[in-house]
Design a protein around this motif. Structure first.
Motif, PDB file in Angstrom:
ATOM      1  N   ALA A   4      21.297 -11.734   7.699  1.00 49.92           N
ATOM      2  CA  ALA A   4      21.609 -12.402   6.430  1.00 49.92           C
ATOM      3  C   ALA A   4      21.198 -11.548   5.234  1.00 49.92           C
ATOM      4  N   ALA A   5      19.936 -11.132   5.203  1.00 48.59           N
ATOM      5  CA  ALA A   5      19.437 -10.391   4.035  1.00 48.59           C
ATOM      6  C   ALA A   5      20.059  -8.997   3.954  1.00 48.59           C
ATOM      7  N   SER A  55      22.082  -4.356  17.371  1.00 48.26           N
ATOM      8  CA  SER A  55      22.744  -5.378  18.199  1.00 48.26           C
ATOM      9  C   SER A  55      24.241  -5.150  18.298  1.00 48.26           C
ATOM     10  N   ASP A  68      22.416  -1.606  12.613  1.00 52.55           N
ATOM     11  CA  ASP A  68      21.825  -2.682  13.432  1.00 52.55           C
ATOM     12  C   ASP A  68      21.916  -2.267  14.893  1.00 52.55           C
ATOM     13  N   ASN A 106      23.419 -24.004   7.870  1.00 53.17           N
ATOM     14  CA  ASN A 106      22.852 -24.678   6.677  1.00 53.17           C
ATOM     15  C   ASN A 106      22.447 -23.539   5.733  1.00 53.17           C
ATOM     16  N   THR A 136      13.025  -8.035  16.672  1.00 53.97           N
ATOM     17  CA  THR A 136      11.996  -7.064  17.061  1.00 53.97           C
ATOM     18  C   THR A 136      10.917  -7.022  15.973  1.00 53.97           C
ATOM     19  N   PHE A 175      17.674 -19.139   4.505  1.00 53.21           N
ATOM     20  CA  PHE A 175      18.829 -18.321   4.115  1.00 53.21           C
ATOM     21  C   PHE A 175      18.817 -18.052   2.616  1.00 53.21           C
ATOM     22  N   GLU A 198      13.272 -12.301   6.159  1.00 51.63           N
ATOM     23  CA  GLU A 198      12.210 -12.940   6.928  1.00 51.63           C
ATOM     24  C   GLU A 198      11.073 -11.978   7.282  1.00 51.63           C
TER      25      GLU A 198
HETATM   26  C1  LIG Z   1      18.219 -21.257  15.967  1.00 48.43           C
HETATM   27  C2  LIG Z   1      18.017 -20.935  14.508  1.00 48.43           C
HETATM   28  C3  LIG Z   1      18.641 -21.720  13.545  1.00 48.43           C
HETATM   29  C4  LIG Z   1      18.433 -21.457  12.188  1.00 48.43           C
HETATM   30  N1  LIG Z   1      19.074 -22.230  11.276  1.00 48.43           N
HETATM   31  C5  LIG Z   1      18.878 -21.990   9.945  1.00 48.43           C
HETATM   32  C6  LIG Z   1      19.600 -22.735   8.974  1.00 48.43           C
HETATM   33  O1  LIG Z   1      20.470 -23.545   9.303  1.00 48.43           O
HETATM   34  N2  LIG Z   1      19.299 -22.498   7.669  1.00 48.43           N
HETATM   35  C7  LIG Z   1      18.383 -21.555   7.261  1.00 48.43           C
HETATM   36  O2  LIG Z   1      18.152 -21.377   6.060  1.00 48.43           O
HETATM   37  N3  LIG Z   1      17.748 -20.788   8.182  1.00 48.43           N
HETATM   38  C8  LIG Z   1      17.979 -20.985   9.502  1.00 48.43           C
HETATM   39  N4  LIG Z   1      17.344 -20.194  10.426  1.00 48.43           N
HETATM   40  C9  LIG Z   1      16.481 -19.103   9.944  1.00 48.43           C
HETATM   41  C10 LIG Z   1      17.371 -17.926   9.504  1.00 48.43           C
HETATM   42  O3  LIG Z   1      18.300 -17.635  10.530  1.00 48.43           O
HETATM   43  C11 LIG Z   1      16.535 -16.674   9.225  1.00 48.43           C
HETATM   44  O4  LIG Z   1      15.467 -16.999   8.362  1.00 48.43           O
HETATM   45  C12 LIG Z   1      17.396 -15.591   8.584  1.00 48.43           C
HETATM   46  O5  LIG Z   1      18.429 -15.230   9.483  1.00 48.43           O
HETATM   47  C13 LIG Z   1      16.569 -14.378   8.244  1.00 48.43           C
HETATM   48  O6  LIG Z   1      17.423 -13.379   7.750  1.00 48.43           O
HETATM   49  P1  LIG Z   1      17.059 -11.836   7.914  1.00 48.43           P
HETATM   50  O7  LIG Z   1      18.255 -11.106   7.442  1.00 48.43           O
HETATM   51  O8  LIG Z   1      15.752 -11.569   7.313  1.00 48.43           O
HETATM   52  O9  LIG Z   1      16.892 -11.631   9.478  1.00 48.43           O
HETATM   53  P2  LIG Z   1      17.987 -11.803  10.626  1.00 48.43           P
HETATM   54  O10 LIG Z   1      19.085 -12.681  10.170  1.00 48.43           O
HETATM   55  O11 LIG Z   1      17.194 -12.198  11.815  1.00 48.43           O
HETATM   56  O12 LIG Z   1      18.585 -10.353  10.811  1.00 48.43           O
HETATM   57  C14 LIG Z   1      17.830  -9.292  11.308  1.00 48.43           C
HETATM   58  C15 LIG Z   1      18.772  -8.266  11.881  1.00 48.43           C
HETATM   59  O13 LIG Z   1      18.008  -7.105  12.197  1.00 48.43           O
HETATM   60  C16 LIG Z   1      18.414  -6.608  13.453  1.00 48.43           C
HETATM   61  N5  LIG Z   1      17.307  -5.871  14.033  1.00 48.43           N
HETATM   62  C17 LIG Z   1      16.129  -6.332  14.492  1.00 48.43           C
HETATM   63  N6  LIG Z   1      15.374  -5.340  14.954  1.00 48.43           N
HETATM   64  C18 LIG Z   1      16.093  -4.196  14.769  1.00 48.43           C
HETATM   65  C19 LIG Z   1      15.856  -2.828  15.065  1.00 48.43           C
HETATM   66  N7  LIG Z   1      14.713  -2.441  15.639  1.00 48.43           N
HETATM   67  N8  LIG Z   1      16.809  -1.924  14.750  1.00 48.43           N
HETATM   68  C20 LIG Z   1      17.979  -2.323  14.176  1.00 48.43           C
HETATM   69  N9  LIG Z   1      18.263  -3.605  13.905  1.00 48.43           N
HETATM   70  C21 LIG Z   1      17.318  -4.531  14.186  1.00 48.43           C
HETATM   71  C22 LIG Z   1      18.790  -7.842  14.248  1.00 48.43           C
HETATM   72  O14 LIG Z   1      19.703  -7.508  15.287  1.00 48.43           O
HETATM   73  C23 LIG Z   1      19.431  -8.718  13.164  1.00 48.43           C
HETATM   74  O15 LIG Z   1      20.830  -8.499  13.072  1.00 48.43           O
HETATM   75  C24 LIG Z   1      17.567 -20.406  11.789  1.00 48.43           C
HETATM   76  C25 LIG Z   1      16.963 -19.603  12.761  1.00 48.43           C
HETATM   77  C26 LIG Z   1      17.196 -19.855  14.101  1.00 48.43           C
HETATM   78  C27 LIG Z   1      16.548 -18.953  15.114  1.00 48.43           C
END
Ligand SMILES: Cc1cc2nc3c(=O)[nH]c(=O)nc-3n(C[C@H](O)[C@H](O)[C@H](O)COP(=O)(O)OP(=O)(O)OC[C@H]3O[C@@H](n4cnc5c(N)ncnc54)[C@H](O)[C@@H]3O)c2cc1C
Length: 423
Positions: free
Chosen positions: A25-26, A47, A45, A63, A183, A396, A383
């Motif tokens: 997301a971020a 994945s 990424d 959401n 991770t 989000f 996060e």
């Molecule tokens: C089941 C579930 C339901 C949720 N529902 C909601 C909701 O409805 N509303 C809400 O506000 N929040 C929800 N959340 C929380 C929300 O998904 C997270 O807070 C949000 O996705 C965080 O965004 P981010 O971009 O920081 O991390 P992420 O979205 O987790 O993205 C991190 C990315 O980094 C990649 N990554 C990780 N390690 C490495 C590495 N070593 N090298 C390269 N890439 C890597 C991963 O593959 C991933 O694509 C939910 C979480 C879960 C688990």
């Protein structure tokens, strides 16, 4: 070894203004913003599947924000840190973005906005925004090491060669749900560059109890009701009125997920099963002019199965008439309903946690740009940072807001370096 001294030994070299690691997301939001500001951006990424947490979020309908999102809805060692970014990119801004892409939504509960379509609609919006900014996708690709050269440029040693970038954004999220690709990468990079971490632990997670303590309630798995939950003191604790769900191993449901983020191991949680009434007084009052059995009366207030187990655990026979019970006994049952005190023995852990509490200490980051105070050009967002939202779209909103703040700032930073080089 000095982090700046060693050259990454890899194959062909690719150069970018900005590298964003983590296409969740971020990271996608940040890359899209920086790309649309004219910077050459790589989004990396490891994945195969993109933005898996968006896909599974909100029961498949994402959401994506909360209308009332504000600093009070976030936990952090520095509660003011999130203020600036949240004020500059609001829920309305993200709603505007979805609208441009014809994605529609509905409000479910307490300002929580869900897509009418599936969560994929949100992923598609972010993909389009990245494409509009000419973002270069490098997925799946693993970054094995990160170094800086003498000029402060970042060198990423990847499984497919070296990527260089003037600015580096770490957006790899927290530890929850390892099977989605989570991770500890962000924490390792933070430590490598001298940042402090706030202890991490599972949050928005079901609570578990010692099997012996839970034995009477295990049979109630599936029972749910609206309750008031609290834990901790005025300063560090919290109180929520939300649904509770009993499970085989303990407690879940939105109210429990909320309170789990505040729960400290070893501390009790308190549950008012009848937040709408003074249960002790209501039970004593009910003695007058009724021939009803206690279980029947209680079953009007809480689910029948719970009423029976409750009476059983308080050594009161279900068929006893309310009028025949001493006031003292009725008060004891009522007071226990209003303040059920339980001490969890743990949580379901990262396997079931929606988020990770703690992370990169915000005291080492700028709250307006997300840039490291130690390493110019290095940013942490989403996060991975010690900012944890409540359940209900807040996480989000933090991902979008911190992504936009860093995207704009990193674009400016990389442009500034351009200017410096031209002089
Ligand atoms: C089941 C579930 C339901 C949720 N529902 C909601 C909701 O409805 N509303 C809400 O506000 N929040 C929800 N959340 C929380 C929300 O998904 C997270 O807070 C949000 O996705 C965080 O965004 P981010 O971009 O920081 O991390 P992420 O979205 O987790 O993205 C991190 C990315 O980094 C990649 N990554 C990780 N390690 C490495 C590495 N070593 N090298 C390269 N890439 C890597 C991963 O593959 C991933 O694509 C939910 C979480 C879960 C688990």
């Amino acid at each position: 070894m000095d982090a700046r001294a060693r050259q990454v030994q890899c194959g062909p070299m690719e150069s970018f203004d900005i590298a964003v690691i983590g296409a969740g997301a971020a990271g996608m939001m940040c890359a899209a913003v920086a790309g649309q500001l004219g910077r050459h951006v790589a989004l990396i990424d490891h994945s195969q599947r993109l933005a898996e947490k968006i896909r599974i979020s909100g029961g498949g309908r994402c959401n994506f924000t909360n209308l009332f999102a504000g600093p009070a809805n976030y936990l952090s060692a520095n509660p003011h840190f999130c203020r600036s970014a949240l004020a500059r990119y609001t829920p309305r801004d993200f709603m505007g973005l979805l609208k441009q892409h014809r994605v529609t939504w509905h409000e479910k509960h307490k300002g929580q906005l869900f897509c009418d379509q599936s969560s994929d609609a949100v992923i598609d919006v972010l993909k389009h925004e990245c494409d509009a900014g000419g973002v270069v996708w490098r997925t799946p690709l693993s970054v094995e090491e990160v170094r800086q050269d003498a000029e402060g440029q970042f060198l990423l040693g990847t499984t497919a060669g070296t990527i260089t970038a003037r600015a580096l954004v770490i957006a790899t999220g927290g530890l929850s749900i390892p099977k989605t690709g989570a991770t500890d990468f962000a924490y390792r990079i933070a430590r490598q560059f001298g940042h402090k971490l706030i202890d991490t632990r599972p949050a928005l997670v079901p609570l578990t109890f010692a099997p012996a303590d839970w034995e009477p309630f295990a049979a109630l798995s599936g029972v749910s009701l609206e309750v008031q939950l609290s834990t901790g003191d005025k300063k560090t604790g919290a109180e929520f009125t939300e649904d509770l769900l009993l499970t085989h191993r303990g407690l879940s449901g939105p109210g429990v997920l909320q309170i789990s983020s505040y729960w400290q191991p070893g501390e009790p949680i308190h549950i008012n099963l009848l937040p709408e009434r003074n249960a002790a007084a209501a039970l004593v009052d009910a003695k007058n002019g009724t021939k009803r059995q206690i279980a029947n009366l209680l079953s009007e207030w809480v689910p029948q199965r719970l009423a029976h187990v409750w009476l059983d655990t308080h050594q009161v026979a279900a068929e006893t008439r309310v009028a025949d019970l001493p006031d003292k006994t009725l008060r004891r049952i009522g007071e226990a309903l209003s303040r059920w005190t339980l001490t969890p023995n743990g949580t379901e852990g990262y396997r079931k946690a929606e988020v990770t509490r703690g992370g990169v200490d915000t005291r080492g980051l700028s709250s307006t740009t997300m840039m490291s105070a130690r390493v110019p050009g290095l940013y942490f967002i989403g996060e991975a940072v010690d900012v944890t939202g409540w359940l209900g779209g807040y996480n989000f909103q933090w991902a979008w807001a911190s992504g936009v703040a860093a995207g704009e700032a990193a674009a400016e930073y990389a442009r500034g370096l351009d200017g410096a080089m031209a002089l």
